[in-house]
Design a protein around this motif. Structure first.
Motif, PDB file in Angstrom:
ATOM      1  N   THR A 100       0.845  -1.207   0.000  1.00 29.93           N
ATOM      2  CA  THR A 100       0.000   0.000   0.000  1.00 29.93           C
ATOM      3  C   THR A 100       0.875   1.249   0.000  1.00 29.93           C
ATOM      4  N   ARG A 103       2.097   1.594  -3.701  1.00 29.66           N
ATOM      5  CA  ARG A 103       0.978   1.926  -4.596  1.00 29.66           C
ATOM      6  C   ARG A 103       0.476   3.338  -4.385  1.00 29.66           C
ATOM      7  N   ASP A 104       0.721   3.880  -3.213  1.00 29.50           N
ATOM      8  CA  ASP A 104       0.291   5.244  -2.927  1.00 29.50           C
ATOM      9  C   ASP A 104       1.270   6.242  -3.556  1.00 29.50           C
ATOM     10  N   ARG A 241     -12.143 -11.679   2.075  1.00 26.98           N
ATOM     11  CA  ARG A 241     -12.886 -10.414   2.120  1.00 26.98           C
ATOM     12  C   ARG A 241     -14.177 -10.595   2.905  1.00 26.98           C
ATOM     13  N   ASP A 245     -15.212  -8.190   5.819  1.00 28.72           N
ATOM     14  CA  ASP A 245     -16.428  -7.372   5.698  1.00 28.72           C
ATOM     15  C   ASP A 245     -17.393  -7.610   6.848  1.00 28.72           C
ATOM     16  N   ASN A 251      -8.877  -5.785   8.591  1.00 26.85           N
ATOM     17  CA  ASN A 251      -8.677  -5.612   7.155  1.00 26.85           C
ATOM     18  C   ASN A 251      -7.238  -5.886   6.712  1.00 26.85           C
ATOM     19  N   GLU A 252      -6.265  -5.674   7.622  1.00 24.88           N
ATOM     20  CA  GLU A 252      -4.893  -5.906   7.169  1.00 24.88           C
ATOM     21  C   GLU A 252      -4.578  -7.392   6.997  1.00 24.88           C
ATOM     22  N   GLN A 254      -6.586  -9.316   5.115  1.00 23.10           N
ATOM     23  CA  GLN A 254      -7.230  -9.781   3.882  1.00 23.10           C
ATOM     24  C   GLN A 254      -6.207 -10.179   2.823  1.00 23.10           C
ATOM     25  N   THR A 258      -7.333  -7.729  -4.033  1.00 19.75           N
ATOM     26  CA  THR A 258      -7.371  -6.363  -3.527  1.00 19.75           C
ATOM     27  C   THR A 258      -6.886  -6.295  -2.089  1.00 19.75           C
TER      28      THR A 258
ATOM     29  N   PHE B  37     -15.095  -0.809  -7.465  1.00 20.19           N
ATOM     30  CA  PHE B  37     -14.589   0.268  -6.607  1.00 20.19           C
ATOM     31  C   PHE B  37     -15.221   1.622  -6.963  1.00 20.19           C
ATOM     32  N   LYS B 116      -9.959   2.637  -6.258  1.00 18.51           N
ATOM     33  CA  LYS B 116      -8.518   2.489  -6.030  1.00 18.51           C
ATOM     34  C   LYS B 116      -7.880   1.685  -7.150  1.00 18.51           C
ATOM     35  N   GLN B 117      -8.697   0.870  -7.839  1.00 15.14           N
ATOM     36  CA  GLN B 117      -8.110   0.090  -8.933  1.00 15.14           C
ATOM     37  C   GLN B 117      -9.196  -0.440  -9.836  1.00 15.14           C
ATOM     38  N   THR B 140      -5.528   7.770  -0.742  1.00 10.89           N
ATOM     39  CA  THR B 140      -5.859   6.533  -1.444  1.00 10.89           C
ATOM     40  C   THR B 140      -6.414   5.492  -0.464  1.00 10.89           C
ATOM     41  N   PHE B 141      -7.127   4.519  -0.990  1.00 11.68           N
ATOM     42  CA  PHE B 141      -7.631   3.341  -0.256  1.00 11.68           C
ATOM     43  C   PHE B 141      -8.517   3.734   0.933  1.00 11.68           C
ATOM     44  N   ARG B 158      -7.622   5.413   5.882  1.00 14.01           N
ATOM     45  CA  ARG B 158      -7.103   4.630   4.761  1.00 14.01           C
ATOM     46  C   ARG B 158      -6.726   3.229   5.210  1.00 14.01           C
ATOM     47  N   GLU B 159      -7.021   2.243   4.372  1.00 18.06           N
ATOM     48  CA  GLU B 159      -6.601   0.874   4.664  1.00 18.06           C
ATOM     49  C   GLU B 159      -5.180   0.696   4.177  1.00 18.06           C
ATOM     50  N   LEU B 179     -12.582  -1.365  -0.354  1.00 21.30           N
ATOM     51  CA  LEU B 179     -13.803  -2.164  -0.243  1.00 21.30           C
ATOM     52  C   LEU B 179     -14.669  -1.817   0.955  1.00 21.30           C
ATOM     53  N   ARG B 180     -14.032  -1.467   2.069  1.00 19.95           N
ATOM     54  CA  ARG B 180     -14.805  -1.302   3.309  1.00 19.95           C
ATOM     55  C   ARG B 180     -15.438   0.072   3.465  1.00 19.95           C
TER      56      ARG B 180
END
Ligand SMILES: Cc1cc2nc3c(=O)[nH]c(=O)nc-3n(C[C@H](O)[C@H](O)[C@H](O)COP(=O)(O)OP(=O)(O)OC[C@H]3O[C@@H](n4cnc5c(N)ncnc54)[C@H](O)[C@@H]3O)c2cc1C
Ligand SMILES: Nc1ncnc2c1ncn2[C@@H]1O[C@H](COP(=O)(O)O)[C@@H](O)[C@H]1O
Lengths: 322, 251
Positions: A100, A103-104, A241, A245, A251-252, A254, A258, B37, B116-117, B140-141, B158-159, B179-180
């Motif tokens: 992440t 990608r950011d 997911r 959810d 969430n970290e 998953q 994605t 998304f 995000k994608q 982002t995210f 952000r995740e 997603l969340r």
């Protein structure tokens, strides 16, 4: 294609292991493209004390931008720092982990320099005069080979596709860099990072990952069964997911298209149907075990060992017998 | 407040992707949808409007004529108007972010809220490149968005790999969704009918000057060899033996 700058992933205090595969990529890039590479480390004031082994992976220079103001840096600020270092070192290409963090930041730098960016690089090959890259698309169901216009690009490196970097005899030089903070954008303010206490290995570099899906029902059961088995094996916990959810898992954890991409020696999936999005994140695991009540669940098609069983019975039994 | 929501037309994520014999994507039985998304981004824009502030939601799609179908769906989901940028050549995030930057300048939104994608190319670049082009803050995210400071900033959770990071960005800014963030609601029939009368502005890319060249070109697509399945074991004991003695992954 003469010089590559690696942007190290840091937590502000030290370089994170997620940067190792990018060093490997840089070593391969260097062979294929015939250029040298440097490493950029951005972080708080103590970061230069944490270099250690990072000086032995073949980077010519390690550029360090350390200051209390950069302990929690944001993408807009890091991008400007990276740009300045590219100018200073003469780098015309850039790489970093496809986490992440990468990608950011990496696409932002690509946008600023108008460079082509290849996301999630799986391999790099020189074909004729130009570099070509393989990368996953459609959740890994299609591997696409791409070519970039020109010699220079920005690359985010998929960790599971590159092994550990070679240790070399030369030692990287260290070059602190001066940043004029007035030049950095101020539109983004870092507020906080909420990292749950983790007493287990990180899912992306654990030797064993135990993953739970929707039928784990609630966080307590997930912790008892998935966490319990992970602890028996010294492993990390992962989740689908659906499990994240519904609040069963964080969430970290998953895993998937994605989420995080993992390739441990042993991956145990309990109550996981095996959707393409999930499989995208774990199919490179060495040994896959699936525990599922439905003998037709797609996860069995890729599992080395499948056990048709109710996880609420099988997992406690496994935990007690290991 | 104005929110610009860029959407992409992608194959249904639950469908199967096949290649034709010449290695291109077999489109014969693909069901096309809005990138999941981007649906989340639209839903979030609608929720921000539902909080009471005056919000205009503008959806934009770039692509071939068939993309208008997804733009209509976006209008049915709650966008007030649509922009359709017809573009018939292969595109990459460099080109899309260039065109979106041009749209940004004509719309002048406070927030660009986008995915995000894209789940087809899995680039995860366009939002960040757009923010860079426009020199805007980016978050982002996103898994939570709160409009603060009388609409002049947004607080975004952000995740990230380490957990949940919170940033505050001055508006205008680019925010990409994870997603969340929310679960998009079901679109009811009356909304679909109502959407037919919402305005769509067609834009020809020649209005945007010279478009940058394609930077990423596909030279080959292949379906990876499927991972070979193994076998079923009959009991937990048999599983333990297999892992210990055969696979040698546990002690
Ligand atoms: C854009 C997009 C991105 C996505 N990204 C991801 C991603 O990154 N990662 C991800 O995981 N998913 C992702 N998904 C979701 C994915 O499509 C699936 O919905 C999800 O992986 C299903 O999770 P699951 O296997 O836990 O649940 P389910 O599909 O509900 O499967 C549960 C399984 O457990 C079995 N089962 C039920 N009870 C028991 C029991 N008592 N004991 C043992 N087995 C039992 C069932 O037979 C079933 O096979 C994404 C989806 C979209 C659209
Ligand atoms: N053709 C397009 N038209 C409009 N928006 C797009 C298009 N392609 C990508 N986007 C936006 O950019 C986001 C990220 O896409 P990508 O960088 O391709 O993964 C998507 O979720 C969309 O919001």
């Amino acid at each position: 294609m003469k010089r590559l700058l690696i942007v190290a992933e840091t937590d502000g205090v030290k370089i994170l292991p997620s940067t190792l595969p990018t060093m490997t990529f840089a070593q391969l890039w260097s062979k294929e493209a015939g250029g040298a590479f440097d490493l950029l480390v951005i972080g708080g004031s103590d970061i230069q004390q944490a270099l250690g082994e990072w000086q032995n992976f073949g980077a010519e220079t390690i550029f360090i931008s350390s200051s209390a103001e950069l302990a929690h840096f944001t993408a807009d600020r890091a991008a400007i720092v990276a740009l300045q270092v590219m100018k200073q070192s003469g780098a015309d290409s850039l790489a970093g982990p496809s986490s992440t963090f990468g990608r950011d930041i990496l696409p932002r730098i690509a946008g600023l320099c108008d460079l082509p960016m290849v996301s999630d690089v799986l391999s790099v090959v020189l074909a004729g005069d130009s570099l070509t890259f393989k990368r996953p698309t459609f959740a890994g169901n299609v591997i696409t080979t791409v070519q970039i216009a020109g010699d220079c690009g920005v690359y985010s490196v998929r960790g599971t596709a590159f092994g550990k970097p070679e240790v070399v005899t030369t030692v990287s030089a260290i070059a602190p860099i001066d940043i004029n903070f007035e030049d950095l954008p101020t539109g983004t303010t870092w507020i906080s990072l909420d990292s749950p206490e983790q007493n287990r290995p990180d899912v992306t570099n654990a030797r064993v990952v135990v993953t739970g899906g929707r039928p784990l029902r609630d966080a307590d059961t997930y912790e008892k069964l998935i966490g319990g088995l992970a602890d028996k094996l010294g492993g990390a916990t992962g989740a689908t997911r659906a499990a994240v959810d519904s609040g069963i898992a964080l969430n970290e954890s998953q895993v998937g298209q994605t989420g995080k991409v993992v390739a441990p020696e042993l991956y145990i999936a309990a109550g996981v149907s095996g959707s393409v999005q999930h499989i995208a994140g774990m199919k490179e695991s060495k040994v896959i075990v699936a525990i599922n009540t439905d003998s037709d669940a797609p996860i069995f098609e890729i599992a080395d060992f499948g056990l048709i069983a109710d996880l609420h019975q099988a997992l406690p039994e496994l935990i007690s017998k290991l | 407040m104005k929110i610009l929501v860029p959407i992409k037309r992608v194959p249904d994520p639950y469908g199967r992707i096949r290649l034709t014999s010449d290695g291109s994507i077999d489109a014969s039985d693909i069901k096309w949808v809005i990138n999941p998304f981007d649906e989340i981004a639209l839903e979030e824009a609608v929720r921000i409007r539902e909080q009471g502030a005056e919000v205009e939601i503008v959806a934009v799609i770039i692509g071939e004529a068939v993309c208008e179908e997804q733009l209509r769906t976006a209008l049915a989901m709650g966008a007030d108007r649509g922009i359709f940028v017809e573009f018939n050549s292969p595109a990459d995030p460099g080109i899309i972010s260039f065109l979106l930057a041009a749209v940004f300048k004509s719309v002048n939104p406070d927030i660009v809220l986008m995915g995000k994608q894209g789940i087809d190319d899995d680039f995860s670049q366009t939002g960040q490149r757009l923010a860079a082009r426009l020199n805007l803050p980016q978050a982002t995210f996103a898994s939570k968005i709160e409009i603060v400071s009388n609409g002049s900033a947004a607080r975004v959770a952000r995740e990230v790999d380490a957990g949940r990071e919170t940033l505050e960005v001055k508006l205008p800014a680019v925010i990409t969704t994870d997603l969340r963030l929310n679960e998009p609601r079901y679109v009811a029939l009356p909304a679909i009918i109502k959407a037919r009368s919402k305005p769509v502005n067609r834009v020809n890319t020649s209005e945007y000057g010279s478009i940058p060249a394609l930077q990423i070109s596909v030279i080959k697509r292949e379906v990876p060899l499927p991972r070979k399945g193994g076998r079923k074991v009959g009991s937990v004991d048999e599983l333990i033996t297999a892992l210990r003695d055969e696979a040698k992954v546990i002690a």
